[in-house]
Write a protein that holds these residues in place. Structure first.
Motif, PDB file in Angstrom:
ATOM      1  N   ASP A 127       0.793  -1.239   0.000  1.00 10.47           N
ATOM      2  CA  ASP A 127       0.000   0.000   0.000  1.00 10.47           C
ATOM      3  C   ASP A 127       0.824   1.287   0.000  1.00 10.47           C
ATOM      4  O   ASP A 127       0.660   2.149   0.864  1.00 10.47           O
ATOM      5  N   GLY A 128       1.723   1.416  -0.933  1.00  9.23           N
ATOM      6  CA  GLY A 128       2.492   2.641  -1.082  1.00  9.23           C
ATOM      7  C   GLY A 128       3.618   2.821  -0.092  1.00  9.23           C
ATOM      8  O   GLY A 128       4.347   3.803  -0.143  1.00  9.23           O
ATOM      9  N   LYS A 129       3.764   1.884   0.833  1.00 10.58           N
ATOM     10  CA  LYS A 129       4.847   1.981   1.809  1.00 10.58           C
ATOM     11  C   LYS A 129       6.158   1.594   1.140  1.00 10.58           C
ATOM     12  O   LYS A 129       6.182   0.846   0.169  1.00 10.58           O
ATOM     13  N   GLU A 130       7.247   2.089   1.694  1.00 13.43           N
ATOM     14  CA  GLU A 130       8.555   1.706   1.180  1.00 13.43           C
ATOM     15  C   GLU A 130       8.792   0.234   1.512  1.00 13.43           C
ATOM     16  O   GLU A 130       8.585  -0.205   2.639  1.00 13.43           O
ATOM     17  N   LEU A 131       9.189  -0.501   0.513  1.00  7.12           N
ATOM     18  CA  LEU A 131       9.405  -1.940   0.650  1.00  7.12           C
ATOM     19  C   LEU A 131      10.496  -2.230   1.679  1.00  7.12           C
ATOM     20  O   LEU A 131      11.527  -1.573   1.708  1.00  7.12           O
ATOM     21  N   SER A 132      10.239  -3.234   2.535  1.00  5.62           N
ATOM     22  CA  SER A 132      11.238  -3.618   3.536  1.00  5.62           C
ATOM     23  C   SER A 132      11.327  -5.136   3.611  1.00  5.62           C
ATOM     24  O   SER A 132      10.398  -5.846   3.215  1.00  5.62           O
ATOM     25  N   TRP A 133      12.442  -5.622   4.135  1.00  5.07           N
ATOM     26  CA  TRP A 133      12.605  -7.062   4.322  1.00  5.07           C
ATOM     27  C   TRP A 133      11.573  -7.585   5.310  1.00  5.07           C
ATOM     28  O   TRP A 133      11.115  -8.721   5.200  1.00  5.07           O
ATOM     29  N   GLU A 134      11.171  -6.766   6.279  1.00  6.69           N
ATOM     30  CA  GLU A 134      10.174  -7.179   7.260  1.00  6.69           C
ATOM     31  C   GLU A 134       8.832  -7.471   6.587  1.00  6.69           C
ATOM     32  O   GLU A 134       8.137  -8.412   6.961  1.00  6.69           O
ATOM     33  N   MET A 135       8.482  -6.656   5.580  1.00  8.31           N
ATOM     34  CA  MET A 135       7.232  -6.880   4.850  1.00  8.31           C
ATOM     35  C   MET A 135       7.295  -8.195   4.075  1.00  8.31           C
ATOM     36  O   MET A 135       6.301  -8.915   3.974  1.00  8.31           O
ATOM     37  N   ILE A 136       8.453  -8.488   3.534  1.00  5.14           N
ATOM     38  CA  ILE A 136       8.644  -9.736   2.783  1.00  5.14           C
ATOM     39  C   ILE A 136       8.575 -10.928   3.735  1.00  5.14           C
ATOM     40  O   ILE A 136       7.879 -11.911   3.469  1.00  5.14           O
ATOM     41  N   ILE A 137       9.270 -10.833   4.854  1.00  4.44           N
ATOM     42  CA  ILE A 137       9.268 -11.940   5.815  1.00  4.44           C
ATOM     43  C   ILE A 137       7.875 -12.143   6.408  1.00  4.44           C
ATOM     44  O   ILE A 137       7.428 -13.282   6.581  1.00  4.44           O
ATOM     45  N   ALA A 138       7.149 -11.052   6.674  1.00  2.00           N
ATOM     46  CA  ALA A 138       5.784 -11.177   7.198  1.00  2.00           C
ATOM     47  C   ALA A 138       4.908 -11.940   6.205  1.00  2.00           C
ATOM     48  O   ALA A 138       4.121 -12.811   6.600  1.00  2.00           O
ATOM     49  N   ALA A 139       5.044 -11.635   4.925  1.00  2.00           N
ATOM     50  CA  ALA A 139       4.265 -12.344   3.897  1.00  2.00           C
ATOM     51  C   ALA A 139       4.690 -13.806   3.810  1.00  2.00           C
ATOM     52  O   ALA A 139       3.848 -14.698   3.660  1.00  2.00           O
ATOM     53  N   MET A 140       5.976 -14.064   3.920  1.00  2.00           N
ATOM     54  CA  MET A 140       6.461 -15.450   3.896  1.00  2.00           C
ATOM     55  C   MET A 140       5.914 -16.223   5.090  1.00  2.00           C
ATOM     56  O   MET A 140       5.561 -17.406   4.959  1.00  2.00           O
ATOM     57  N   LEU A 141       5.823 -15.586   6.240  1.00  2.00           N
ATOM     58  CA  LEU A 141       5.279 -16.248   7.420  1.00  2.00           C
ATOM     59  C   LEU A 141       3.790 -16.559   7.234  1.00  2.00           C
ATOM     60  O   LEU A 141       3.316 -17.604   7.680  1.00  2.00           O
ATOM     61  N   LYS A 142       3.057 -15.678   6.571  1.00  2.00           N
ATOM     62  CA  LYS A 142       1.648 -15.975   6.258  1.00  2.00           C
ATOM     63  C   LYS A 142       1.571 -17.223   5.378  1.00  2.00           C
ATOM     64  O   LYS A 142       0.712 -18.080   5.581  1.00  2.00           O
ATOM     65  N   ILE A 143       2.473 -17.317   4.423  1.00  2.00           N
ATOM     66  CA  ILE A 143       2.509 -18.496   3.554  1.00  2.00           C
ATOM     67  C   ILE A 143       2.867 -19.732   4.376  1.00  2.00           C
ATOM     68  O   ILE A 143       2.262 -20.798   4.204  1.00  2.00           O
TER      69      ILE A 143
END
Length: 178
Positions: free
Chosen positions: A35-51
């Protein structure tokens, strides 16, 4: 699966080694709620954890598991503490999600399975003895028993579960093995 997850491709120059793991730019990375936020590794890891929690058939599941272990080697321990804290404070849905993600990350971790089963059990008690939650607890204890049939701790908690269910025969059977 959560609609807030999108998949992105990273550039070739992002290909690097992290703790023995090579980032593959050909595999799209999930991102949770950009949602327009600056991409971060935390956002990627959070999505991976959902998976890890909800989409274990995802085609890049194993790659994401190895990615998390390389980038955040202490994540399992940290997230276990978070989930235990959340459960102790009655935030059962969050605790369940974290323990499910951790199960995806380390499927053979028996203490994690026991924690998940106990969260289901406590959540069931707080939700007016919700049978669906008790069924989830039972299924998770059963999974732990199948994975570690000789583990005293598994028999102890399974026996306690059956004792709380007033199934004294099953409780005695498991507690005797403890």
């Amino acid at each position: 699966m959560d609609n807030g997850i999108v998949f992105i491709k990273i550039s070739e120059d992002m290909k690097k080694e992290i703790n023995g793991f090579v980032v593959n730019p050909d595999i799209p990375l999930p991102v949770e709620n950009p949602d327009g936020k600056e991409l971060s590794w935390e956002m990627i890891i959070a999505a991976m954890l959902k998976i890890m929690a909800y989409d274990r058939e995802q085609e890049n599941f194993e790659y994401y598991r190895q990615f998390i272990k390389a980038v955040k080697p202490d994540l399992f321990k940290e997230m276990t503490q978070v989930a235990i804290y959340k459960a102790a404070n009655g935030n059962y849905d969050i605790a369940e999600e974290v323990f499910l993600a951790l199960e995806g990350l380390e499927p053979d971790d028996i203490p994690n399975l026991l924690n998940l089963a106990r969260v289901y059990e406590e959540h069931a008690k707080s939700a007016d003895n919700d049978e669906k939650l008790y069924d989830k607890a039972y299924d998770t204890f059963k999974k732990a028993l199948e994975a570690a049939p000789d583990c005293a701790e598994v028999h102890f908690y399974t026996g306690a579960f059956f004792l709380n269910q007033s199934n004294y025969f099953k409780a005695r059977e498991h507690l005797a093995k403890f």
